[in-house]
Design an enzyme around this catalytic site. Structure first.
Site, short mmCIF file in Angstrom:
data_model
loop_
_atom_site.label_atom_id
_atom_site.label_comp_id
_atom_site.label_asym_id
_atom_site.label_seq_id
_atom_site.Cartn_x
_atom_site.Cartn_y
_atom_site.Cartn_z
N THR A 101 0.90 -1.14 0.00
CA THR A 101 0.00 0.00 0.00
C THR A 101 0.94 1.19 0.00
O THR A 101 2.15 1.01 0.04
CB THR A 101 -0.88 -0.06 1.26
OG1 THR A 101 -1.75 -1.15 1.10
CG2 THR A 101 -1.64 1.20 1.55
N LEU A 129 -3.80 -0.66 -3.72
CA LEU A 129 -4.44 -1.67 -4.57
C LEU A 129 -4.67 -2.93 -3.74
O LEU A 129 -5.07 -3.95 -4.26
CB LEU A 129 -3.54 -2.01 -5.76
CG LEU A 129 -3.32 -0.91 -6.80
CD1 LEU A 129 -2.12 -1.24 -7.69
CD2 LEU A 129 -4.57 -0.74 -7.65
#
Ligand code: DON
EC number: 2.3.2.2
Length: 600
Positions: A410, A429
């Protein structure tokens, strides 16, 4: 202050017990951070022992600071600030730049959270977390026998939630931006169209996922050095990555704003990609996606105010619970990572993660008892089964009762502008490069955020986190997050901007970094450099970066029944800013990766 959480007598008993249980070999100087003339130094009887991952120094600026995961993105943020942009302008530019230069986690195909404190102290939070597609169902990852179909929520088209990042940036800029939308998008477009030189870490990251890229996106992505699957070509440091499709997608977003992503060409390409790979996201899902402004959590801790993300993140609630749980204890006197310090922190973490599993989920779908979970009375009730003599057994801990690892991918960035407006954003994501699906023709990765739901009660997700009905899948629901973008005030003034990636470990890394500064007297950079540990209720073990615990602490904790596991990898990739007493900014970026702070 103490009374707020523990009655005096209980606290006294607990503290006395702690003193008794300090192992005889642990002397007061073993792990203390000493303050001398504003420079904080670690002192130890063994000069080879250090609590820091590296000796990196913070970056000092007077007019602005950007700390992010990638040198190119931090340079973009700095340029926007120097061009007269405010913290939100710079943050928007950094989010889009990271989507180009840091495709493992920077994104337009994922989501995130923004905490913003303006120059006058008013705070806002924006939830641009992904949502489950409209056709998602509670048991979509289970087979006919009710077993989890391994990997489906992690890799490939079914793993993706409806992306929120572009809408988030549009909303943030519309409300608070000063420069034009065109201007804040342009640096990312340039980086995508002209390319940028890969760092060694960038190259390794892309090489690592080569097989997945070939399997999921055969013959069609520029993230492969060669699109011939049998080719052994790999990326190297200094290679240029040009992303022509992404440049065009970003140009559509630049020209049309929200519609450039959620409607028209980009939406069509996403929907086609989903159909190609059996995913669920439709053009209607995209059209219907909207980020949400939520009331920030504001919580007092000593002379500080913690401003942080409410649910859909669990991070803010958990961080405040942790800080308040250990507030009554003399952590500073006990010393950094001394046995008693670590013990109360682990026990707090155990209880907080049990609560997370039981109570937390999307507030638009379930009632989340945010205030009760953070209330002193409730927290006091959670300490009653604690004893310094022995580790609590996680099996005996459940969420309380309320009346009525692969790689760290992240990313967090922190921005402060010349007026003292501050942005704290964590965006993701989920796993590295998300679902590894690249949207054909649009050139960006889609998330695998669906794995953050509890796909089946009691079954751990990729971070080992367990959830329940509160975080069950439902159409259009947001999956629970641990991301903890946070801003602290001291005596009412901007003091710290903090956050990190790390999945379930985000909360505990943010917690330790804050305590390192405000309890142990570290500089921002030292607090980031400091080695860290983590406990999350289940599995019932404490993982720690090599060196985080002095030998005496390990011994003492093991004697009390704690299971400790020395990690071979690292915890956290923090990007933080501290406002120093003279008003200057200390930018601190994590030495564990390419993270870079730039200030002026
Ligand atoms: O929202 C969350 O909590 C996760 N999707 C964050 C994932 C993460 O930090 C990955 N990096 N380690």
């Amino acid at each position: 202050m103490i009374k707020r959480i523990l009655p005096h007598a209980l606290l006294l008993a607990v503290s006395l017990a702690a003193c008794k249980t300090q192992s005889p070999g642990t002397t007061a100087s073993t792990t203390r951070i000493q303050e001398s003339q504003g420079v904080y130094q670690y002192r130890d009887e063994d000069p080879t022992v250090k609590p820091f991952y590296s000796d990196r120094q913070g970056v000092i600026g007077r007019n602005g600071m950007v700390a992010s995961a990638h040198p190119e993105a931090s340079a973009v943020g700095l340029a926007i600030l120097q061009a007269g942009g405010n913290a939100v302008d710079a943050a928007v530019a950094v989010q889009f730049a990271l989507a180009v230069v840091y495709p493992g986690a920077g994104n337009i195909g994922g989501g995130g959270f923004m905490v913003y404190r303006d120059r006058d102290g008013k705070a806002y939070t924006l939830d641009y977390r992904e949502k489950a597609p409209g056709q998602a169902t509670q048991n979509m990852y289970l087979d006919s026998l009710g077993n989890v179909r391994a990997g489906l929520s992690i890799s490939g088209h079914l793993a993706s939630g409806v992306p929120g990042s572009v809408d988030g940036m549009v909303e943030a800029h519309k409300r608070f931006g000063k420069l034009s939308w065109t201007q804040v998008l342009q640096p990312a477009i340039d980086l995508a169209a002209r390319g940028f030189a890969l760092t060694e870490r960038d190259a390794l990251g892309l090489n690592r996922i080569k097989n997945d890229l070939n399997r999921i996106n055969p013959g069609k992505t520029y993230f492969l050095k060669s699109t011939v699957p049998t080719d052994t070509l790999t990326w190297h440091k200094g290679d240029r990555l040009v992303q022509a499709d992404l440049a065009q997608t970003l140009q559509r977003i630049q020209a049309q704003g929200r519609a450039g992503f959620y409607e028209g060409e980009t939406a069509r390409l996403v929907a086609e990609e989903m159909q190609r790979g059996g995913g669920l996201i439709t053009e209607a899902d995209l059209r219907n996606y909207h980020s949400v402004w939520r009331e920030p959590i504001r919580a007092a801790y000593k002379q500080y105010t913690v401003i942080t993300m409410p649910p859909t993140s669990s991070g803010g609630v958990a961080l405040v619970q942790l800080m308040r749980f250990t507030e009554p204890f003399p952590l500073r006197r006990w010393g950094w990572n001394r046995d008693s310090t670590v013990q109360v922190m682990i026990e707090a973490e155990r209880r907080v993660y049990a609560d997370r599993a039981k109570f937390l989920g999307d507030p638009d779908f379930i009632k989340v008892p945010t205030q009760q979970l953070m209330s002193p009375d409730y927290l006091r009730s959670r300490w009653t089964d604690f004893s310094f003599a022995k580790a609590t057994d996680s099996k005996a801990v459940r969420g309380g009762t309320i009346p009525g690892y692969e790689s760290l991918e992240t990313t967090h960035f922190s921005v402060v502008d010349k007026d003292g407006s501050a942005v704290s954003i964590t965006t993701t994501l989920n796993g590295g490069y998300g679902s590894r699906v690249v949207v054909g023709g649009a050139g960006f990765f889609l998330n695998n955020e669906m794995d953050d739901f509890s796909v089946k009660p009691g079954v751990p997700n990729m971070f080992g986190l367990i959830g329940n009905q509160a975080n069950a899948i439902a159409p259009n629901k947001r999956m629970l997050s641990s991301m903890t973008p946070t801003i602290l005030e001291k005596d009412g003034k901007l003091f710290m901007v903090v956050g990190t990636p790390g999945g379930s470990t985000i909360i505990t890394s943010v917690y330790q970094t804050i305590l390192n500064v405000i309890e142990h007297g570290m500089t921002m950079q030292q607090a980031v450099n400091a080695l860290k540990f983590h406990h999350q209720w289940l599995p019932d073990k404490t993982t720690f970066e090599n060196g985080a615990f002095p030998d005496a602490t390990v011994q003492s904790l093991q004697n009390r029944g704690y299971v400790l596991e020395r990690m071979t990898n690292t915890l956290g990739r923090m990007d933080c800013v501290l406002i120093r007493p003279d008003g200057s900014y200390e930018g601190a970026s994590d030495p564990r990766a390419d993270n870079t702070a730039r200030g002026y």
